[in-house]
Design an enzyme around this catalytic site. Structure first.
Site, PDB file in Angstrom:
ATOM      1  N   GLU A   1       0.829  -1.094  -0.156  1.00 35.44           N
ATOM      2  CA  GLU A   1       0.038  -0.062  -0.044  1.00 35.44           C
ATOM      3  C   GLU A   1       1.040   1.368   0.088  1.00 35.44           C
ATOM      4  O   GLU A   1       0.591   2.129   0.728  1.00 35.44           O
ATOM      5  CB  GLU A   1      -1.187  -0.024   0.992  1.00 35.44           C
TER       6      GLU A   1
ATOM      7  N   GLU B   1      -5.662  -8.182  -0.502  1.00 29.18           N
ATOM      8  CA  GLU B   1      -6.213  -7.986   0.620  1.00 29.18           C
ATOM      9  C   GLU B   1      -7.817  -7.759   0.488  1.00 29.18           C
ATOM     10  O   GLU B   1      -8.055  -6.626  -0.412  1.00 29.18           O
ATOM     11  CB  GLU B   1      -5.831  -6.673   1.551  1.00 29.18           C
TER      12      GLU B   1
HETATM   13  O1  AHR Z   1      -5.499  -5.776   6.760  1.00 29.50           O
HETATM   14  C1  AHR Z   1      -5.187  -4.609   7.730  1.00 29.50           C
HETATM   15  C2  AHR Z   1      -4.565  -3.409   7.179  1.00 29.50           C
HETATM   16  O2  AHR Z   1      -5.273  -2.975   5.927  1.00 29.50           O
HETATM   17  C3  AHR Z   1      -3.007  -3.872   6.216  1.00 29.50           C
HETATM   18  O3  AHR Z   1      -1.971  -3.803   7.394  1.00 29.50           O
HETATM   19  C4  AHR Z   1      -2.970  -2.820   5.292  1.00 29.50           C
HETATM   20  O4  AHR Z   1      -2.317  -3.232   4.246  1.00 29.50           O
HETATM   21  C5  AHR Z   1      -4.372  -2.379   4.984  1.00 29.50           C
HETATM   22  O5  AHR Z   1      -4.448  -1.024   4.989  1.00 29.50           O
END
Ligand code: AHR
Length: 510
Positions: A173, A292
């Site tokens: 990210e 994610e």
């Molecule tokens: O999954 C929780 C968080 O969400 C992770 O650390 C991050 O990559 C995202 O913002």
């Protein structure tokens, strides 16, 4: 009762069912690692301190890959802190989650856990506070057989054979202002390209994932992907996508249609990647690693709905493994998760990997108490059943259904579905969600094209109280139940699915 028709044909193949679609994520965050997978005091703990009950649940969930060690955590992580004798390892501040990292688990322990669970590791390197050198050092430690400083150090730590880790994430990210070492798209694209080029010199067989956007709502979305891929196209196989869903302002109708938002996200990233391909005269196509995704009840109010605002809740001075992001899920959340899996499968031609975030305790399908019980959350069920039974090829499923009105997406079909077909066995599996808050739907699926098939199993996950949550004391009152309405008559599958439900129907040769 509403009615819908789903048309499928074995000739209309989207692509293979990919095992990597059923990935998960273990981050050094909250209690995912410590008291989640690792709890030496627990009665089921093995010689490495890993909880046996969590290993068993990971098997049952059907997890294929596990992304590690973050997440936001990785952007400040020094991987060398987590190797060698545990008593010599430093404790460090984790800026991402305002916690203390004790470094009791590092890459060697994680790889042992992967062996025990049978999952494929997906390793992330720190491109926030670190760069090319630390990335190739970690790769050398993991994948070079021996005869060099880092590979021999690994061997001295008991891992004689190289780990052979195939998938590597080039940071996490990096578009997010919350990210330690946040960069502009151009700064990150250049760094990803150079880290990727050097890593491939160490091990040409690796597959590399460049960071895409942290959410489709990011102000840089689209331009971020275009710029990063313009710089790094030749060095990477994947661009990542991250998305979390929750009922914004209590809007359940739109929440149940979250798959619509995921569809659009995937299709926009594909269009952007293909535009860079054309502009750069590249021949390969970039795939998406949706590494994610999940339901996550994030707070609101900062003006950026995609920011991980939960971290702001930790006010204690740097605790070890605090309770963070321990969302408790409802049946409706499970229906959304089932719908998101339908969206991922529908895009199997371009989504080649995905990771539900996260595995245990942190926005997770399973929960543990330190030294105590473990149990399944509601969202465990659609994931486990889809992973277990989706096989062969994903087919195009044309849904003809009435619509439901949603404030965010307008009118959307009341049901969403995907179908997998395994030509080797003849098995056909329908996965379907009913997104209506009130009405059941009678679904008709002509199946003559599959030959003489009959229902092998039909399960529905629903509850009159769709806000029911699984807890430590009651995680089994609401489970997927046989759906007795499912039957094949005159080469047509019929099934009735209740409001706010996820269902799976397995057909086999009669
Ligand atoms: O999954 C929780 C968080 O969400 C992770 O650390 C991050 O990559 C995202 O913002």
């Amino acid at each position: 009762m509403l009615t819908a028709t789903i048309t499928v044909d074995p000739a209309f193949v989207v692509g293979p069912v990919r095992r990597r679609t059923f990935g998960s994520f273990v981050e050094h965050l909250g209690r995912c690692v410590y008291t989640g997978i690792h709890d030496p005091e627990h009665e089921s703990a093995d010689e490495d301190g890993f909880r046996g009950d969590v290993i068993d649940l990971t098997h049952e969930l059907g997890v294929s890959t596990v992304r590690y060690p973050g997440g936001n955590f990785v952007s400040g992580y020094r991987w060398e802190d987590g190797i060698g004798p545990v008593e010599n390892r430093p404790r460090r501040l984790d800026l991402a989650w305002h916690a203390t990292e004790p470094n009791l688990v590092g890459v060697d322990e994680f790889m042992r856990w992967c062996r025990k669970t049978g999952v494929e590791p997906m390793m992330a390197v720190n491109l926030g506070t670190r760069g090319v050198q630390e990335a190739i050092d970690l790769l050398e430690y993991c994948n070079v057989p021996g005869g060099t400083y880092w590979s021999d150090l690994r061997r001295s730590h008991g891992a004689e054979e190289p780990y052979g880790i195939r998938m590597w994430c080039l940071g996490n990210e990096m578009d997010g202002p919350w990210q330690t070492g946040h960069k502009t798209a151009y700064e990150y694209g250049r760094l990803a390209a150079e880290a990727g080029r050097a890593m491939r010199q160490v091990d040409p067989s690796i597959e590399l994932v460049a960071c895409g956007s942290s959410g489709r709502g990011m102000p840089t979305f689209g331009d971020w992907e275009r710029t990063v891929l313009t710089e790094a196209y030749d060095q990477v196989e994947y661009i990542s996508a991250h998305a979390y869903y929750w009922p914004r302002d209590g809007d359940l109708a739109s929440f149940l249609a979250a798959g619509v938002e995921m569809d659009v996200f995937v299709e926009d990233v594909v269009a952007t990647a293909d535009a860079v391909r054309a502009a750069g005269n590249h021949s390969k196509r970039i795939a998406i690693s949706f590494d994610e995704w999940n339901v996550w009840y994030m707070g609101t109010g900062t003006g950026n709905d995609d920011a991980p605002q939960e971290k702001a809740k930790v006010t204690d001075p740097w605790p070890v493994a605090p309770r963070q992001l321990e969302d408790v899920y409802t049946v409706a959340d499970a229906v959304v998760v089932g719908g998101l899996l339908i969206s991922l499968l529908r895009h199997t031609d371009r989504v080649h990997a995905a990771s539900q975030a996260q595995l245990v305790n942190v926005i997770a399908p399973m929960m543990t108490e330190p030294g105590g019980a473990s149990w399944k959350q509601t969202i465990f069920h659609p994931f486990a059943l889809t992973s277990q039974h989706a096989a062969g090829q994903v087919l195009r499923a044309a849904v003809d259904a009435p619509t439901v009105a949603t404030p965010r997406f307008g009118d959307v079909p009341v049901v969403d579905a995907t179908v997998t077909h395994d030509p080797a066995t003849g098995d056909v599996v329908l996965f379907v969600v009913n997104r209506s808050l009130e009405e059941a739907v009678s679904i008709d699926v002509p199946v003559r094209a599959f030959g003489d098939v009959d229902v092998v199993e039909a399960l529905t996950y629903a509850n009159d109280d769709y806000l029911w949550q699984a807890t430590e004391t009651d995680s089994t009152s609401v489970l997927p139940e046989p759906n007795a309405t499912a039957a094949v008559t005159d080469a047509r599958l019929g099934i009735e699915v209740p409001a706010v439900s996820w269902s799976m129907v397995r057909l086999g040769r009669a």
